[in-house]
Design a protein around this motif. Structure first.
Motif, PDB file in Angstrom:
ATOM      1  N   GLY A 114       2.198  -1.256   5.164  1.00  0.00           N
ATOM      2  CA  GLY A 114       3.466  -1.574   5.519  1.00  0.00           C
ATOM      3  C   GLY A 114       4.503  -0.910   4.678  1.00  0.00           C
ATOM      4  N   ARG A 115       4.074  -0.598   3.359  1.00  0.00           N
ATOM      5  CA  ARG A 115       5.025   0.333   2.661  1.00  0.00           C
ATOM      6  C   ARG A 115       5.292   1.734   3.241  1.00  0.00           C
ATOM      7  NH1 ARG A 115       4.029   1.392  -3.529  1.00  0.00           N
ATOM      8  NH2 ARG A 115       2.309   2.282  -3.064  1.00  0.00           N
ATOM      9  N   GLY A 116       4.150   2.193   4.090  1.00  0.00           N
ATOM     10  CA  GLY A 116       4.296   3.361   4.696  1.00  0.00           C
ATOM     11  C   GLY A 116       5.266   3.561   6.060  1.00  0.00           C
ATOM     12  N   ILE A 117       5.329   2.231   6.514  1.00  0.00           N
ATOM     13  CA  ILE A 117       6.166   1.988   7.706  1.00  0.00           C
ATOM     14  C   ILE A 117       7.657   2.035   7.140  1.00  0.00           C
ATOM     15  CG2 ILE A 117       6.967   0.463   9.516  1.00  0.00           C
ATOM     16  CD1 ILE A 117       4.485   1.420  10.193  1.00  0.00           C
ATOM     17  N   LYS A 129      13.220   5.886   5.622  1.00  0.00           N
ATOM     18  CA  LYS A 129      13.838   6.553   4.178  1.00  0.00           C
ATOM     19  C   LYS A 129      13.505   7.838   3.858  1.00  0.00           C
ATOM     20  CE  LYS A 129      15.743   3.865   2.084  1.00  0.00           C
ATOM     21  NZ  LYS A 129      17.196   3.534   2.173  1.00  0.00           N
ATOM     22  N   SER A 130      12.154   8.058   3.927  1.00  0.00           N
ATOM     23  CA  SER A 130      11.457   9.559   3.429  1.00  0.00           C
ATOM     24  C   SER A 130      10.228   9.657   4.352  1.00  0.00           C
ATOM     25  CB  SER A 130      11.500   9.368   2.121  1.00  0.00           C
ATOM     26  OG  SER A 130      10.250  10.403   1.579  1.00  0.00           O
ATOM     27  N   LEU A 131      10.312  10.743   5.080  1.00  0.00           N
ATOM     28  CA  LEU A 131       8.896  10.696   5.894  1.00  0.00           C
ATOM     29  C   LEU A 131       7.842  11.226   5.038  1.00  0.00           C
ATOM     30  CD1 LEU A 131      10.583  12.154   9.300  1.00  0.00           C
ATOM     31  CD2 LEU A 131       9.378  10.061   8.802  1.00  0.00           C
ATOM     32  N   GLN A 132       8.279  12.170   4.068  1.00  0.00           N
ATOM     33  CA  GLN A 132       7.176  12.716   3.218  1.00  0.00           C
ATOM     34  C   GLN A 132       6.377  11.580   2.620  1.00  0.00           C
ATOM     35  OE1 GLN A 132       6.689  16.171   4.116  1.00  0.00           O
ATOM     36  NE2 GLN A 132       4.898  15.481   3.238  1.00  0.00           N
ATOM     37  N   ALA A 167       4.825  10.100  12.186  1.00  0.00           N
ATOM     38  CA  ALA A 167       5.723  10.673  11.091  1.00  0.00           C
ATOM     39  C   ALA A 167       5.866  12.141  11.309  1.00  0.00           C
ATOM     40  CB  ALA A 167       5.168   9.943   9.781  1.00  0.00           C
ATOM     41  N   TYR A 168       4.616  13.061  11.235  1.00  0.00           N
ATOM     42  CA  TYR A 168       4.618  14.108  11.580  1.00  0.00           C
ATOM     43  C   TYR A 168       5.525  14.647  12.738  1.00  0.00           C
ATOM     44  CZ  TYR A 168       0.846  15.101   8.085  1.00  0.00           C
ATOM     45  OH  TYR A 168      -0.029  15.227   6.789  1.00  0.00           O
TER      46      TYR A 168
END
Length: 668
Positions: free
Chosen positions: A97-100, A105-108, A134-135
């Motif tokens: 969820g944090r990744g989503i 905000k920041s793709l990296q 994301a990539y």
């Protein structure tokens, strides 16, 4: 407990008056909290949490995190998941969820977070899919392909991965492979509108009109149910079908004999460019497919002569030089080839013009004008991706023009940051600070020192709003700042550049955007500037053909870059202004005997560079610093004519479809 009860309870806890509490916004916050809690319960009931745990309270907290994402509250969601992870660092659902949320905000950081989730759970299909996306958003094609591949190895029927991989392949210019993904997606889910629309689009882009229009019609027949919101594919498909029919009926007519901007109805163009629902009064449909016009057939690279093969390989190389090395831009081989061919055609057309030859345009043979030069690039950009309306805004209906046609770019919206323009945030911030100081110097000179000191502490655009509210009573919810563009034709005169808007009630809920207004008056001002430079360029170009003076070539180079400086500040096209401008720059420079060797530096964008640079001279200096201009090798002059080799839409689509990957020499 209802909101009113919550409110009374909070009032007692805070010990504040009702008025003060309203000001603090806790009433709405408490209502919001209750709303999120209810949405979270629904989220759990619908079994939407990836990898729920045995503890019901933890699941509810996880669900709230996902609900915050759904409501666009990404910062709050990141904090919420981070708090959960302090208690249990291996809570996979919280990591995911944090990744989503990071993805906005920041793709990296999103990429690192998805990898963390996959270390704990190596068969997490959605994490591979999200990592791939994301990539893809970052512009890293190979890594994205690898992640989608891993998701599909775990489940070959994973529809979202097929759909996302297909869309990425389309935008990479690999249309045949894209179609394979959309077909598989539709076997599994026949009513998937995205796959159906993209399949129809891919077929049409390749010149397979019968299959393309069949798929588009299926999307059109899929009417939304009463009260249901129409999908963006449903809203776009009628435009695509009409444009596809137009393309089909013009497949074999020489491109120099007609003009898309003049042929398509004004209201159709206006609605299409503005992405409005297809509600056009008295619209007369384009003719249906005519059986005597056959689809475009696959063309083998070997079927072209060795001279044309060299032309194609050169175009691929030139097009790749235009690729932005900036996060958010996926390399598109089809666009590379199209714009490389545009560059060569511009070079050849300019060379003819400077040698006193005429060109064939719109069914007439005449001297080439500045718009004809840009139209070469527009023609190729248009055919490379029929999904995007690349249209001249001054050819729109008069009523639409008089209201102004805005090219609008959101840099920050709510909590979403547009990574494509990150490199320009500091530039724009400095520019805004300067304008604020000029404003206060004129209207509030006594408070200038205080404003200057406050601005020195501002490092982020978001922090400007509170300062403006503090020092300017007129600033309630936001403010705008305008840039100015100096005239070369009339020194001392300035034109309106772009408008920066910053609005919002607090950090984390703001809009930071840039827009250019294409009104009739502004268009005429810029066009007179462009015409004046083009006239000068034609005279100096003709002189250059007869001279060997280095100074003459340098003067021509500066005029070409100045011309494009005004073009980019005007933003005269509904799409594609940047790549159209750069291919004209490269082509015209080649006509003057200069070859562009260098690539656009990381983070730089041609249009934004022109918009944020104070004068044509400084833009020329910046562009020349990265172009690394060298003397043009003689063999360029012996390449076949692009306009004669690919005279029709059919021949243009054929060459864009042709695979040259194992034939062209690799250039670094």
């Amino acid at each position: 407990m209802h909101c009113t009860e919550y409110f009374n309870c909070m009032k007692n806890v805070l010990g504040s008056s009702e008025h003060a509490c309203h000001q603090k916004g806790c009433f709405s916050l408490v209502c919001e909290s209750e709303l999120h809690s209810n949405q979270a319960k629904l989220f759990i009931e619908q079994k939407k949490i990836p990898f729920p745990v045995d503890n019901h309270n933890t699941n509810e907290e996880l669900a709230i995190g996902y609900v915050l994402i759904g409501n666009g509250l990404y910062d709050e969601s990141i904090k919420h998941f981070s708090l959960l992870l302090q208690g249990d660092p291996e809570l996979v659902s919280a990591i995911y969820g944090r990744g989503i949320a990071y993805g906005k905000k920041s793709l990296q950081e999103a990429i690192e977070t998805f990898k963390e989730a996959l270390k704990l759970k190596s068969d997490f299909i959605d994490a591979y899919k999200s990592l791939g996306q994301a990539y893809r958003e970052l512009g890293d094609f190979e890594s994205a392909m690898e992640s989608f591949q891993k998701a599909l190895m775990l489940n070959q029927n994973h529809i979202q991965s097929l759909q996302l991989r297909g869309m990425m392949l389309y935008h990479h210019g690999s249309l045949q492979e894209a179609i394979g993904n959309f077909k598989r997606c539709l076997q599994l889910e026949p009513y998937n509108e995205v796959c159906q629309y993209m399949k129809g689009l891919s077929h049409v882009a390749m010149g397979q009109f019968y299959e393309g229009i069949k798929a588009q019609t299926k999307v059109m027949l899929n009417d939304p149910l009463l009260g249901q919101k129409a999908s963006s594919e449903y809203l776009k498909v009628k435009y695509l079908r009409e444009y596809s029919r137009y393309l089909h009926s013009h497949l074999d007519i020489p491109v120099a004999e007609y003009n898309v901007d003049q042929d398509l109805p004004g209201n159709f163009k206006n609605h299409w460019a503005k992405n409005l629902p297809f509600l056009i009064e008295d619209y007369e449909e384009q003719p249906g497919l005519q059986p005597h016009i056959k689809d475009v057939l696959p063309q083998n690279f070997d079927s072209y002569s060795s001279e044309v093969q060299k032309l194609i390989c050169t175009a691929d190389h030139l097009g790749a030089l235009m690729q932005y090395e900036t996060p958010g831009f996926l390399p598109n081989r089809r666009i590379h080839r199209a714009m490389g061919l545009a560059t060569l055609e511009v070079m050849q057309a300019m060379h003819r013009t400077w040698s006193n030859s005429k060109v064939r345009v719109n069914g007439k043979t005449r001297q080439m004008q500045w718009r004809d030069m840009f139209d070469i690039a527009v023609k190729w950009r248009r055919i490379a991706d029929p999904d995007q309306p690349v249209l001249w805004l001054d050819q729109m209906p008069a009523r639409s023009l008089s209201r102004g046609f805005n090219n609008h770019i959101n840099l920050i919206r709510g909590q979403i940051i547009n990574i494509r323009y990150l490199a320009y945030f500091d530039n724009i911030l400095d520019f805004i600070k300067d304008r604020i100081l000029v404003y206060h110097g004129a209207y509030n000179p006594r408070g200038l020192l205080e404003v200057r000191q406050a601005l020195e502490n501002v490092n982020k655009v978001e922090d400007l709003l509170p300062i403006m509210k503090q020092f300017n009573s007129k600033t309630r919810d936001g403010f705008t700042v305008n840039s100015k563009v100096p005239s070369m034709k009339d020194p001392g005169k300035e034109y309106d550049g772009f408008t920066i808007t910053i609005t919002g009630d607090r950090v984390g809920n703001m809009l930071f955007s840039v827009e250019t207004q294409t009104t009739e008056e502004r268009t005429q001002q810029y066009q007179s500037e462009v015409e004046s430079i083009y006239k000068d360029l034609t005279a100096k170009g003709k002189a250059l053909m007869l001279s060997t003076e280095l100074g003459d070539a340098d003067a021509v180079c500066n005029l070409i870059l100045s011309l494009v400086y005004y073009f980019c500040n005007l933003m005269p096209l509904s799409r594609g202004s940047s790549v159209v401008a750069y291919s004209v720059v490269m082509g015209a420079l080649m006509a003057s005997g200069k070859e562009v060797i260098g690539r656009v530096p990381k983070g730089k964008l041609v249009d934004f560079e022109a918009m944020t640079t104070p004068s044509p001279d400084s833009f020329s200096k910046t562009a020349k610093s990265w172009m690394n201009l060298k003397s043009l090798p003689g063999w360029y002059q012996s390449l076949p004519s692009v306009a004669e080799t690919f005279p029709s839409t059919r021949t243009m689509i054929e060459v864009l479809n042709t695979d040259s990957s194992s034939h062209c020499p690799k250039k670094s």
